[in-house]
Design a protein around this motif. Structure first.
Motif, PDB file in Angstrom:
ATOM      1  N   ASN A   1      -8.230  19.679   2.610  1.00 31.68           N
ATOM      2  CA  ASN A   1      -7.703  19.395   3.957  1.00 31.68           C
ATOM      3  C   ASN A   1      -6.560  18.395   3.943  1.00 31.68           C
ATOM      4  OD1 ASN A   1      -9.617  21.106   5.129  1.00 31.68           O
ATOM      5  ND2 ASN A   1     -11.136  19.461   5.162  1.00 31.68           N
ATOM      6  N   ARG A   2      -6.211  17.896   2.758  1.00 35.12           N
ATOM      7  CA  ARG A   2      -5.133  16.910   2.616  1.00 35.12           C
ATOM      8  C   ARG A   2      -5.367  15.689   3.509  1.00 35.12           C
ATOM      9  NH1 ARG A   2      -4.308  20.010  -1.220  1.00 35.12           N
ATOM     10  NH2 ARG A   2      -2.363  21.084  -1.628  1.00 35.12           N
ATOM     11  N   THR A   3      -6.575  15.132   3.401  1.00 36.91           N
ATOM     12  CA  THR A   3      -6.922  13.933   4.159  1.00 36.91           C
ATOM     13  C   THR A   3      -6.093  12.772   3.628  1.00 36.91           C
ATOM     14  OG1 THR A   3      -9.162  14.763   4.444  1.00 36.91           O
ATOM     15  CG2 THR A   3      -8.813  12.424   4.865  1.00 36.91           C
ATOM     16  N   ARG A   4      -5.524  12.011   4.538  1.00 34.87           N
ATOM     17  CA  ARG A   4      -4.624  10.918   4.173  1.00 34.87           C
ATOM     18  C   ARG A   4      -5.413   9.629   3.959  1.00 34.87           C
ATOM     19  NH1 ARG A   4      -0.922   7.678   7.718  1.00 34.87           N
ATOM     20  NH2 ARG A   4       0.765   7.018   6.378  1.00 34.87           N
ATOM     21  N   TYR A   5      -5.158   8.972   2.828  1.00 37.58           N
ATOM     22  CA  TYR A   5      -5.771   7.685   2.510  1.00 37.58           C
ATOM     23  C   TYR A   5      -4.656   6.680   2.231  1.00 37.58           C
ATOM     24  CZ  TYR A   5     -10.228  10.080   1.856  1.00 37.58           C
ATOM     25  OH  TYR A   5     -11.364  10.816   2.051  1.00 37.58           O
ATOM     26  N   ILE A   6      -4.867   5.465   2.651  1.00 40.70           N
ATOM     27  CA  ILE A   6      -3.949   4.372   2.359  1.00 40.70           C
ATOM     28  C   ILE A   6      -4.597   3.544   1.248  1.00 40.70           C
ATOM     29  CG2 ILE A   6      -2.721   2.374   3.281  1.00 40.70           C
ATOM     30  CD1 ILE A   6      -1.967   5.026   4.629  1.00 40.70           C
ATOM     31  N   VAL A   7      -3.912   3.443   0.117  1.00 39.78           N
ATOM     32  CA  VAL A   7      -4.484   2.726  -1.029  1.00 39.78           C
ATOM     33  C   VAL A   7      -3.576   1.570  -1.428  1.00 39.78           C
ATOM     34  CG1 VAL A   7      -5.745   4.724  -1.907  1.00 39.78           C
ATOM     35  CG2 VAL A   7      -3.433   4.320  -2.683  1.00 39.78           C
TER      36      VAL A   7
ATOM     37  N   HIS B   1       0.846  -1.192   0.000  1.00 43.51           N
ATOM     38  CA  HIS B   1       0.000   0.000   0.000  1.00 43.51           C
ATOM     39  C   HIS B   1       0.881   1.242   0.000  1.00 43.51           C
ATOM     40  CE1 HIS B   1      -2.682  -3.111   1.460  1.00 43.51           C
ATOM     41  NE2 HIS B   1      -3.703  -2.315   1.185  1.00 43.51           N
ATOM     42  N   PHE B   2       0.270   2.392  -0.281  1.00 52.93           N
ATOM     43  CA  PHE B   2       0.969   3.660  -0.139  1.00 52.93           C
ATOM     44  C   PHE B   2      -0.038   4.732   0.253  1.00 52.93           C
ATOM     45  CE2 PHE B   2      -0.271   3.287  -4.530  1.00 52.93           C
ATOM     46  CZ  PHE B   2      -0.628   4.557  -4.948  1.00 52.93           C
ATOM     47  N   ALA B   3       0.483   5.820   0.794  1.00 55.05           N
ATOM     48  CA  ALA B   3      -0.378   6.903   1.274  1.00 55.05           C
ATOM     49  C   ALA B   3      -0.533   7.966   0.201  1.00 55.05           C
ATOM     50  CB  ALA B   3       0.224   7.526   2.528  1.00 55.05           C
TER      51      ALA B   3
ATOM     52  N   PHE C   1     -12.777  11.203  -5.012  1.00 57.59           N
ATOM     53  CA  PHE C   1     -11.763  10.186  -4.761  1.00 57.59           C
ATOM     54  C   PHE C   1     -12.389   8.960  -4.102  1.00 57.59           C
ATOM     55  CE2 PHE C   1      -8.512   8.185  -2.112  1.00 57.59           C
ATOM     56  CZ  PHE C   1      -7.516   7.965  -3.049  1.00 57.59           C
ATOM     57  N   GLN C   2     -13.239   9.172  -3.109  1.00 61.99           N
ATOM     58  CA  GLN C   2     -13.896   8.061  -2.414  1.00 61.99           C
ATOM     59  C   GLN C   2     -14.781   7.262  -3.357  1.00 61.99           C
ATOM     60  OE1 GLN C   2     -15.823  10.104   0.791  1.00 61.99           O
ATOM     61  NE2 GLN C   2     -13.995  10.101   2.077  1.00 61.99           N
TER      62      GLN C   2
ATOM     63  N   ASP D   1       8.430  15.650   0.218  1.00 62.22           N
ATOM     64  CA  ASP D   1       8.411  14.683   1.317  1.00 62.22           C
ATOM     65  C   ASP D   1       7.022  14.327   1.821  1.00 62.22           C
ATOM     66  OD1 ASP D   1      11.145  14.481   1.286  1.00 62.22           O
ATOM     67  OD2 ASP D   1      11.411  16.138   2.687  1.00 62.22           O
ATOM     68  N   MET D   2       6.026  15.125   1.522  1.00 66.00           N
ATOM     69  CA  MET D   2       4.701  14.892   2.095  1.00 66.00           C
ATOM     70  C   MET D   2       4.037  13.633   1.555  1.00 66.00           C
ATOM     71  SD  MET D   2       1.475  17.394   2.166  1.00 66.00           S
ATOM     72  CE  MET D   2      -0.111  16.779   2.654  1.00 66.00           C
ATOM     73  N   GLY D   3       4.308  13.247   0.348  1.00 66.15           N
ATOM     74  CA  GLY D   3       3.613  12.128  -0.269  1.00 66.15           C
ATOM     75  C   GLY D   3       2.841  12.620  -1.473  1.00 66.15           C
ATOM     76  N   ILE D   4       2.141  11.727  -2.117  1.00 68.13           N
ATOM     77  CA  ILE D   4       1.387  12.085  -3.312  1.00 68.13           C
ATOM     78  C   ILE D   4       0.115  12.816  -2.903  1.00 68.13           C
ATOM     79  CG2 ILE D   4       0.135  11.188  -5.304  1.00 68.13           C
ATOM     80  CD1 ILE D   4       2.084   8.835  -5.286  1.00 68.13           C
ATOM     81  N   THR D   5      -0.063  14.004  -3.457  1.00 67.44           N
ATOM     82  CA  THR D   5      -1.261  14.796  -3.212  1.00 67.44           C
ATOM     83  C   THR D   5      -2.128  14.721  -4.450  1.00 67.44           C
ATOM     84  OG1 THR D   5      -0.005  16.276  -1.781  1.00 67.44           O
ATOM     85  CG2 THR D   5      -2.135  17.067  -2.567  1.00 67.44           C
ATOM     86  N   ILE D   6      -3.344  14.209  -4.283  1.00 64.56           N
ATOM     87  CA  ILE D   6      -4.276  14.052  -5.405  1.00 64.56           C
ATOM     88  C   ILE D   6      -5.147  15.306  -5.488  1.00 64.56           C
ATOM     89  CG2 ILE D   6      -6.148  12.654  -6.362  1.00 64.56           C
ATOM     90  CD1 ILE D   6      -3.621  11.038  -6.167  1.00 64.56           C
TER      91      ILE D   6
END
Length: 98
Positions: free
Chosen positions: A46-52, A38-40, A90-91, A78-83
């Protein structure tokens, strides 16, 4: 008239590029709560974090989101992928991919 080459890369090459970038990001992430495979990603204002799951990378719809993320934010931070989309979109999309 000459033969015009397409500017679009074949899907396989795009997929390999996305996988390479995501695997580099996964190595940078030091979060203990991201399970293997998985990755975040961060979504919405709000930059809600999801693990996919990594398996999402095989879906053209998710690849499109990643290309949009790369165009808008790039993958070198460094923050991670921002969609760049609304959380409800997204949901909805990820629920269809499951």
């Amino acid at each position: 008239m000459g033969i015009r080459k397409s500017n679009k890369l074949p899907q396989v090459i795009l997929f390999k590029q996305i996988m390479k970038r995501c695997s580099r990001l996964a190595k940078k992430q030091s979060y203990g709560d991201v399970p293997k495979g998985h990755f975040a990603v961060y979504v919405g204002e709000n930059r809600t974090r999801y693990i996919v799951p990594i398996s999402f990378l095989a879906h053209p719809e998710f690849q499109c989101l990643l290309r949009c993320a790369e165009e808008e934010f790039g993958f070198d931070h460094d923050m991670g992928i921002t969609i760049p989309c609304e959380e409800f979109i997204f949901q909805s999309m990820t629920s269809m991919l499951r």
